[in-house]
Design a protein around this motif. Structure first.
Motif, mmCIF file in Angstrom:
data_model
loop_
_atom_site.group_PDB
_atom_site.id
_atom_site.type_symbol
_atom_site.label_atom_id
_atom_site.label_comp_id
_atom_site.label_asym_id
_atom_site.label_seq_id
_atom_site.Cartn_x
_atom_site.Cartn_y
_atom_site.Cartn_z
ATOM 1 N N GLY A 174 2.325 6.663 3.637
ATOM 2 C CA GLY A 174 1.066 7.232 3.183
ATOM 3 C C GLY A 174 -0.118 6.349 3.519
ATOM 4 N N ALA B 132 3.517 4.409 0.677
ATOM 5 C CA ALA B 132 3.937 5.640 0.007
ATOM 6 C C ALA B 132 4.350 5.332 -1.424
ATOM 7 C CB ALA B 132 5.083 6.311 0.754
ATOM 8 N N ARG C 294 -0.034 11.418 1.859
ATOM 9 C CA ARG C 294 1.318 10.914 1.685
ATOM 10 C C ARG C 294 2.275 12.003 2.114
ATOM 11 N NH1 ARG C 294 3.046 8.291 -3.993
ATOM 12 N NH2 ARG C 294 0.948 7.445 -3.700
#
Length: 564
Positions: free
Chosen positions: A151, A142, A47
């Motif tokens: 991410g 994310a 991330r």
């Protein structure tokens, strides 16, 4: 800055054109932050900030991760390859592109993928892995981070995020990729045929399972009104669908129902922060709603607001978790449905209150490190040996799992059960805050809170490591004048108590310190695994709520002084 790496990217013919344009506009400070290290592929995947560079989320770092994952799948044999990978994604910038690119990298290795036709919650991706009998899963998200982030999370065949010993096998293969820019995704027709689109069939199977968690499906729902917001994310369709099918009355915050990657109509998509509730509170006051439910963008976390004595009270993840525990366990007991050896899971930074509620109903609590993958791993173990039966799992960070057909935090499940609990207690003339206060009176007064130091970039990462190292070496004997009676060090795997040192067993090594105080409180410190932050967790016990709050303020100030 690693000048040679920067030059390699700058001169590489395969560098994505949009990233090349960005590279040409960056100043020295930005270049250093983008190239001083490789973005960490850890036990929670990756991330980070979107952008060009080795320390960013972009097509090339995503391809590197997928190349490593593909090699890992190949190492598990032809059957693993044939089972393939389920892929989901959220509303963020580049999420769809990263998901499709992931499918293409896998296809180059002869691995089929099953990609959702549009954005779906993280828990539904976890469900899809098991439902489709895949060997693994990829979720592009994310979570609750700001819009500048994205991410990549990996799941095993049980729909659980990769636990450390499996993640290491992937990490070793990711790190073995020498030139991520050399990975291309041009497919032939045979490879293109390996990419399958999924949607409604998986949705329906997931909805059926979620609706199956209801304990009192026939409860009167006419007296409770819910304001719901997905914060521009993936909870929008599933939560609305579940509420409609189950007969709940709700008002959606329409401005936040569009899948906007810029989160234009919310100050923050994180239900841990008050800004996430601003517009929902306006809706709630206008509609005179009983509760507010806020999901983060990938729909694994849920925040709660409750109308109590005319004002809306925002519950912490510890508090909403405690209310859910009380409702679920009381109903299981009343119905005679509590299993013979019930177990609940939470983490080492989760409040003591939940454990006390569980003990009241004869439910054992087992603690794990932060990260729901550790809870998922425990669920899988007991599913095989049946020594204990799962009844609930949660973290302080606003995530819970009611039924483990999913192996990750599941906000749609939590939204449905919270709504049921609100209806149940309203019929008794109680709000969810009344229930919480009743638990305090019965089991003790706690104030749980969290503070953090945001320390960005290379210098910040080094400072966070130094904070933990300095605390570890200081052997604190007191905090704000209160004696430290025990310290647990999850990195060194030791417990220090009464001058003695003994082994701390049952946990993977993690840079976490936890201090137990003489007054029944504790304080824990750990680096965030997903943000450039050093986090401080407080579970402070007092003689009353006011006393617990006053002590919390003092302890927070003391920790701030200790770590300046």
């Amino acid at each position: 800055m690693r000048t040679e790496v920067y030059e390699f990217w700058k001169q590489h013919p395969n560098l994505d054109p949009s990233l090349k344009s960005e590279l040409e506009t960056m100043d020295d400070a930005a270049l250093n932050d983008a190239f001083y290290t490789d973005i960490e592929f850890g036990t929670a995947g990756m991330r980070g900030l979107l952008g060009v560079g080795t320390n960013r989320i972009n097509l090339h770092t995503i391809r590197k991760a997928n190349e490593g994952f593909a090699r890992y799948i190949e190492s598990n044999g032809e059957e693993a390859k044939k089972r393939g990978v389920a892929i989901g994604y959220d509303n963020r910038h580049m999420s769809y592109e990263f998901a499709m690119d992931s499918a293409k990298v896998l296809a180059k290795h002869g691995i089929p993928s099953y990609v959702f036709a549009s954005l779906r919650p993280t828990p539904e991706l976890s469900f899809a892995v098991r439902h489709l009998h895949c060997f693994g899963g990829i979720m592009v998200t994310a979570s609750h981070n700001p819009k500048e982030y994205n991410g990549y999370k990996l799941y095993d065949e049980k729909g659980c995020q990769l636990v450390p010993h499996l993640a290491k096998q992937v990490i070793d293969r990711v790190n073995a990729v020498e030139d991520p820019l050399a990975i291309t995704v041009d497919l032939n027709k045979e490879q293109e045929a390996l990419i399958h689109v999924i949607g409604e069939e998986v949705d329906e199977a997931y909805y059926e399972k979620v609706m199956g968690i209801q304990l009192n499906p026939q409860i009167n729902k006419d007296d409770v009104l819910i304001v719901f917001t997905p914060e521009h994310g993936t909870a929008n369709i599933p939560v609305k669908e579940l509420y409609t099918r189950c007969g709940y009355h709700f008002v959606a915050v329409e401005e936040q129902c569009t899948p906007d990657p810029d989160f234009s109509n919310t100050p923050t998509p994180n239900p841990e922060e008050k800004g996430a509730y601003e517009l929902a509170l306006q809706y709630a006051k206008k509609a005179d709603a009983d509760i507010i439910l806020v999901c983060d963008p990938d729909a694994d976390r849920m925040g709660v607001g409750v109308k109590h004595h005319g004002e809306y009270v925002l519950l912490t993840g510890n508090q909403s978790g405690s209310v859910l525990i009380e409702y679920i366990f009381s109903q299981l007991k009343a119905k005679g449905e509590m299993p013979p050896h019930p177990v609940m899971f939470n983490t080492v930074v989760t409040s003591d209150l939940g454990e006390k509620i569980a003990a009241k109903y004869g439910v054992e609590t087992e603690k794990t490190l932060t990260g729901f993958k550790f809870i998922g791993e425990k669920v899988a173990q007991y599913e095989i040996n049946n020594e204990k039966q799962y009844v609930f799992g949660y973290e302080e960070s606003y995530g819970s799992l009611i039924s483990p057909f999913v192996r990750d935090k599941d906000a749609p499940q939590a939204c449905l059960m919270l709504a049921e609990a609100a209806c149940y207690y309203k019929a008794q003339g109680k709000t969810l805050v009344d229930v919480l206060y009743g638990l305090y009176e019965e089991l003790g007064y706690y104030e749980e809170s969290q503070t953090s130091l945001t320390l960005k970039g290379q210098e910040g990462a080094e400072r966070i490591k130094a904070i933990l190292t300095d605390l570890r070496n200081s052997d604190l004997s007191q905090i704000n004048g209160t004696k430290v009676v025990k310290m647990e060090d999850y990195k060194e795997a030791v417990i220090k108590e009464n001058g003695a040192v003994k082994a701390l067993c049952g946990f993977t090594s993690s840079d976490v310190l936890k201090y137990y105080l003489e007054d029944g409180s504790w304080i824990a410190i750990r680096p965030s695994g997903t943000e450039p932050k050093c986090k401080f967790y407080y579970c402070i016990k007092g003689d009353s709520l006011a006393d617990a709050h006053e002590k919390t303020v003092r302890y927070q100030k003391a920790m701030q002084e200790l770590t300046q």
